[in-house]
Design a protein around this motif. Structure first.
Motif, PDB file in Angstrom:
ATOM      1  N   LEU A 145      37.926  68.973  45.967  1.00  0.00           N
ATOM      2  CA  LEU A 145      37.036  69.119  47.191  1.00  0.00           C
ATOM      3  C   LEU A 145      36.064  69.485  46.759  1.00  0.00           C
ATOM      4  O   LEU A 145      34.999  69.095  46.812  1.00  0.00           O
ATOM      5  N   ALA A 146      36.446  70.289  45.874  1.00  0.00           N
ATOM      6  CA  ALA A 146      34.745  71.050  45.168  1.00  0.00           C
ATOM      7  C   ALA A 146      34.227  70.182  44.252  1.00  0.00           C
ATOM      8  O   ALA A 146      33.541  70.352  44.174  1.00  0.00           O
ATOM      9  N   GLY A 147      34.668  68.313  42.944  1.00  0.00           N
ATOM     10  CA  GLY A 147      34.668  67.645  42.702  1.00  0.00           C
ATOM     11  C   GLY A 147      33.935  66.879  43.195  1.00  0.00           C
ATOM     12  O   GLY A 147      32.250  66.654  43.071  1.00  0.00           O
ATOM     13  N   ILE A 148      33.924  67.339  44.697  1.00  0.00           N
ATOM     14  CA  ILE A 148      33.118  65.940  45.499  1.00  0.00           C
ATOM     15  C   ILE A 148      32.061  66.641  45.895  1.00  0.00           C
ATOM     16  O   ILE A 148      30.698  66.442  45.828  1.00  0.00           O
ATOM     17  N   GLY A 149      32.223  67.949  46.074  1.00  0.00           N
ATOM     18  CA  GLY A 149      31.017  69.055  46.519  1.00  0.00           C
ATOM     19  C   GLY A 149      30.049  68.854  45.384  1.00  0.00           C
ATOM     20  O   GLY A 149      29.162  68.837  45.604  1.00  0.00           O
ATOM     21  N   LEU A 150      30.088  69.066  44.378  1.00  0.00           N
ATOM     22  CA  LEU A 150      29.718  68.977  43.096  1.00  0.00           C
ATOM     23  C   LEU A 150      29.119  67.617  42.938  1.00  0.00           C
ATOM     24  O   LEU A 150      27.882  67.894  42.212  1.00  0.00           O
ATOM     25  N   LEU A 151      29.634  66.601  43.329  1.00  0.00           N
ATOM     26  CA  LEU A 151      28.691  65.642  43.525  1.00  0.00           C
ATOM     27  C   LEU A 151      26.781  65.689  44.061  1.00  0.00           C
ATOM     28  O   LEU A 151      26.074  65.393  43.707  1.00  0.00           O
ATOM     29  N   PHE A 152      27.091  65.888  45.078  1.00  0.00           N
ATOM     30  CA  PHE A 152      26.235  65.809  45.857  1.00  0.00           C
ATOM     31  C   PHE A 152      25.145  67.329  45.680  1.00  0.00           C
ATOM     32  O   PHE A 152      24.419  67.189  46.066  1.00  0.00           O
ATOM     33  N   LEU A 153      25.766  68.553  45.130  1.00  0.00           N
ATOM     34  CA  LEU A 153      24.682  69.422  43.918  1.00  0.00           C
ATOM     35  C   LEU A 153      24.264  68.491  42.984  1.00  0.00           C
ATOM     36  O   LEU A 153      23.381  69.093  41.966  1.00  0.00           O
ATOM     37  N   GLY A 154      24.197  67.383  42.669  1.00  0.00           N
ATOM     38  CA  GLY A 154      24.146  66.682  41.232  1.00  0.00           C
ATOM     39  C   GLY A 154      24.778  66.817  40.029  1.00  0.00           C
ATOM     40  O   GLY A 154      24.233  65.994  39.414  1.00  0.00           O
ATOM     41  N   ALA A 155      25.904  66.994  40.240  1.00  0.00           N
ATOM     42  CA  ALA A 155      26.404  66.578  38.822  1.00  0.00           C
ATOM     43  C   ALA A 155      27.189  65.545  38.321  1.00  0.00           C
ATOM     44  O   ALA A 155      26.816  64.539  39.614  1.00  0.00           O
ATOM     45  N   HIS A 156      27.358  65.061  37.525  1.00  0.00           N
ATOM     46  CA  HIS A 156      27.441  63.689  36.510  1.00  0.00           C
ATOM     47  C   HIS A 156      29.083  63.366  37.422  1.00  0.00           C
ATOM     48  O   HIS A 156      29.955  64.644  36.929  1.00  0.00           O
TER      49      HIS A 156
END
Length: 326
Positions: A145-156
């Motif tokens: 879930l943390a990884g998916i959240g980072l995707l929404f913040l623009g992470a690769h």
């Protein structure tokens, strides 16, 4: 693993796939791969529909043939074909590769649960269950879930989940070390141990234990490294009692015996019927053992009622059996 964890793992694999140069330069293919990894990460659990028929069919077949070696080849071909039929694909090979990884990964992570899979079929129907990860692990799900959240913040997407999976490898190593320490402590506590089954709980430092020794079964808990024995049962071979022999032919008890590696049995005789009960010792919960198989037979050893599955009170079990009160 549970359905939710398999879904987020599908997202993770679809994200890591963007590190594949062929996929990175083709947005349409990247989208198809994400769809494929989501479907592939769920496909082996299609056998869950058997629960709609009855518990016996579900217990005997869940995580069986759909998680087998042939299934690892068949699922990717089917899913790739379906996606290609409805979606314009520029590179079928790379789509198939990532769907294959998703299907394999589903079966692979299920092996680490106490429930396990029959992943080595058709060579053997033996259950492969390493017992180091709970079916739902909060840490694993939370990291996804943390990884998916980072995707929404623009992470690769690719590098984000690649880093998370490196951390997860370390997490699995820690869990194996915990299990090894628990087994060592059990061996030092109980003499003549033949088998130790560990069942991780939602709590990081708490595990359920089902221990087979020379003359007894022990049910316990490991908490913060300490071993606590909760129940002890004499280890008795199953007798050739006519009620048990007749009960073994019932599909509910047959399904139970095909799945459970450690259990106790009992035969109760009443004025007008017999009751045969087998109880799995792995899943003790608040003093109750919820996974059972119960067969009721008349005085002529004909099955009149039976049930197998997870049940959390004697009253509910009686309702499932319906016909004869205990």
């Amino acid at each position: 693993m549970d359905t939710g964890t398999h879904i987020v793992m599908g997202v993770a694999l679809g994200s890591i796939a963007t590190l594949d140069p062929v996929i990175a330069h083709d947005p349409a293919l990247a989208q198809a791969v994400l769809i494929g990894t989501l479907i592939g990460s769920q496909a082996p659990d299609l056998d869950t529909v058997l629960k709609l028929k009855n518990n016996a069919k579900y217990i005997r077949n869940h995580r069986g043939i759909t998680h087998s070696i042939p299934a690892l080849l068949i699922w990717p071909l089917l899913i790739t074909g379906v996606i290609a039929h409805f979606y314009p694909i520029s590179n079928m090979f790379h789509l198939w590769i990532w769907i294959s990884i998703a299907v394999f990964f589903h079966v692979f992570v299920d092996i680490f649960n106490a429930y396990g899979t029959q992943a080595l079929r058709p060579f053997t129907k033996k259950w492969v269950a390493l017992g180091v990860i709970n079916t739902f692990d909060p840490a694993i799900f939370g990291m996804h879930l943390a990884g998916i959240g980072l995707l929404f913040l623009g992470a690769h997407p690719g590098y984000t989940f690649l880093a998370i999976y490196v951390l997860l490898v370390g997490y699995y190593i820690i869990r194996f070390r915990q299990q090894a320490m628990i087994k060592k402590a059990v061996m030092e506590t109980i003499p003549h141990v033949e088998q130790i089954i560990t069942v991780p709980t939602l709590r990081f430092r708490e595990w359920h234990l089902a221990i087979t020794a020379k003359d007894h079964f022990f049910v316990g808990r490991a908490k913060n490294g300490a071993i606590h024995i909760l129940d002890t049962f004499e280890r008795c071979p199953i007798p050739s009692h006519p009620a048990i022999e007749a009960a073994k032919k019932d599909e509910n008890l047959a399904a139970f015996l095909s799945f459970s590696p450690v259990y106790r049995w009992e035969v109760n005789e009443y004025s007008d019927h017999y009751e045969v009960r087998f109880t799995d010792l792995r899943y003790r919960n608040k003093g109750y053992y919820p996974f059972v198989a119960v067969v009721q037979l008349d005085r002529h050893f004909h099955v009149v009622s039976s049930y197998t599955g997870w049940i959390f009170s004697e009253g509910k079990l009686r309702k499932k059996l319906e016909l004869i009160p205990g």
